[in-house]
Structure formats: C-alpha cells, structure tokens
Design a protein around this motif. Structure first.
Motif: not given
Length: 220
Positions: A29, A33, A80, A82, A85-86
């Motif tokens: 992440v 990020e 991304s 997000t 993380r998924r």
C-alpha cells in the motif's frame, strides 16, 4: 551522496518503506500510495513438513514465492492504494511485484558489478534512484521508462558490445520483486538504495550506463 555501506545499512531518513515491522500488505500500500508505483501480488511461500515451497506447486520453482501467480498479472497491477489493500487482504502472504516499463525501468547487473558501480557513482556524485539487492545476487537500478530501448545503443557508444556484458534492462512486460519479498530459503529482497524524497525523480539510463557498463566489463 551517502557511502555505499551507509546506504546498504539504511541509515538514510527513509520513510518508504519501513520494511521492519510492516506487513507485506502495508508495504504494498505504501509503494502505491507514497511512491505511485503500480503493484501486484505474486506467489507466496507455503510450509509443507517444515519446508517452504512456492504456492505455484512446482517443486523446482526457480523463484519460489517471488513470481506472478497468474498469466494476466499485467492487467492486475494497480497504482491504487485501495485496490492494493484489497488484493493483499485476500492473500496477505503474497509477494510484492512491481511491473517495469510503466513508472520505471530497471537495469539489472550482477551484485559484484553493482557494488563497484555504486562506488564509482558516488565518486562521480551521481544522483541515484532506488536500487534493489536480490537473493539471486543481482542489483536492479531503477531508471526512467524507455531504458530498454536506449541502453543497447548507449552501451555501443561507449565501446562495449551489449552481448558481452551481463547487463539486462527490464522494461515493458517485465517486473521486479520489491522488498521485503522472499525467494524461498535464499532470503529477502533488500534496498541497496532506499526510495526517499530525494530520489523520487529517477535518473535517465544515460546518466548511469557508463559506470554500470564499466563495472560489468571489469567483472567479466
């Protein structure tokens, strides 16, 4: 520039990544990020009777726990945080792989050549991008995209035949394993030069090719 031994020890005030104490999920992440790198989950290590094996199921896997887990990995890669993380929530042990040819290319050389080149670059006061050190005893220098097209001609211009040097450029369609990904029992990928705010802007291959080619030539 810091001395090579300081860089390897990680004494820079680096925030990307912490490496120690962070999970693979948190690190992946952070790459997406904070560095804006595309990331995708690879294979992982599974213990069978106390012995670690690659999740791909091949007992002779050349890169256990450190290669793409699916053929369409290029479409899976994401910038991304997000989405990253998924993906790692589904498989927290998955290796962290970074596609090349997007935000960076990587010039891969033998470890011995890489250390020689780092010392030479320090004397030349060159600004480096991130550099990884892999358990396969190779160093990967991150440079601006497009290096895979430029490097053969650049090597010829300074007097070397590209085929004579153990210098490989990973560009579009390739990938590198990012720290702290492990290659089975051989150990983990490490940062030789960590990602920092100072090296957010990557060098062009042309800036590094002379010391890299020189080091590879000396190491033949």
């Amino acid at each position: 520039m810091l001395g090579v031994e300081e860089t390897i020890a990680g004494t820079e005030a680096a925030q990307i990544p912490k490496q120690r104490g962070e999970s693979l999920l948190e690190t992946a992440v952070r790459y997406a990020e904070e560095r804006h790198w595309d990331v995708f989950p690879g294979t992982w290590l599974e213990a069978v009777d106390g012995v670690q094996h690659c999740s791909c199921g091949d007992p002779a896997c050349a890169a256990p726990g450190a290669h793409p887990a699916r053929e369409d990995w290029a479409t899976q890669a994401t910038g991304s945080a997000t989405v990253a993380r998924r993906m790692w929530q589904k498989q927290p042990a998955a290796s962290i792989l970074l596609p090349t040819g997007r935000t960076f290319d990587a010039i891969s050389v033998p470890e011995s050549s890489g250390f020689l080149a780092l010392a030479r670059m320090e004397r030349m006061e060159l600004t480096l991008g991130p550099v990884t050190l892999t358990p396969a005893r190779r160093m990967e220098f991150f440079v601006l995209p497009g290096a895979s097209v430029k490097v053969p001609d650049l090597v010829r211009k300074i007097g070397w035949a590209p085929a004579s040097l153990d210098l490989v450029v990973l560009g579009e369609g390739g990938y590198v394993a990012a720290p702290p990904t492990r290659f089975g029992s051989r150990g983990a990928v490490q940062w030789a030069c960590r990602p920092t705010a100072a090296n957010r802007w990557l060098p062009d291959a042309e800036e590094l090719i002379s010391p890299l080619a020189y080091a590879c030539g000396r190491d033949r």
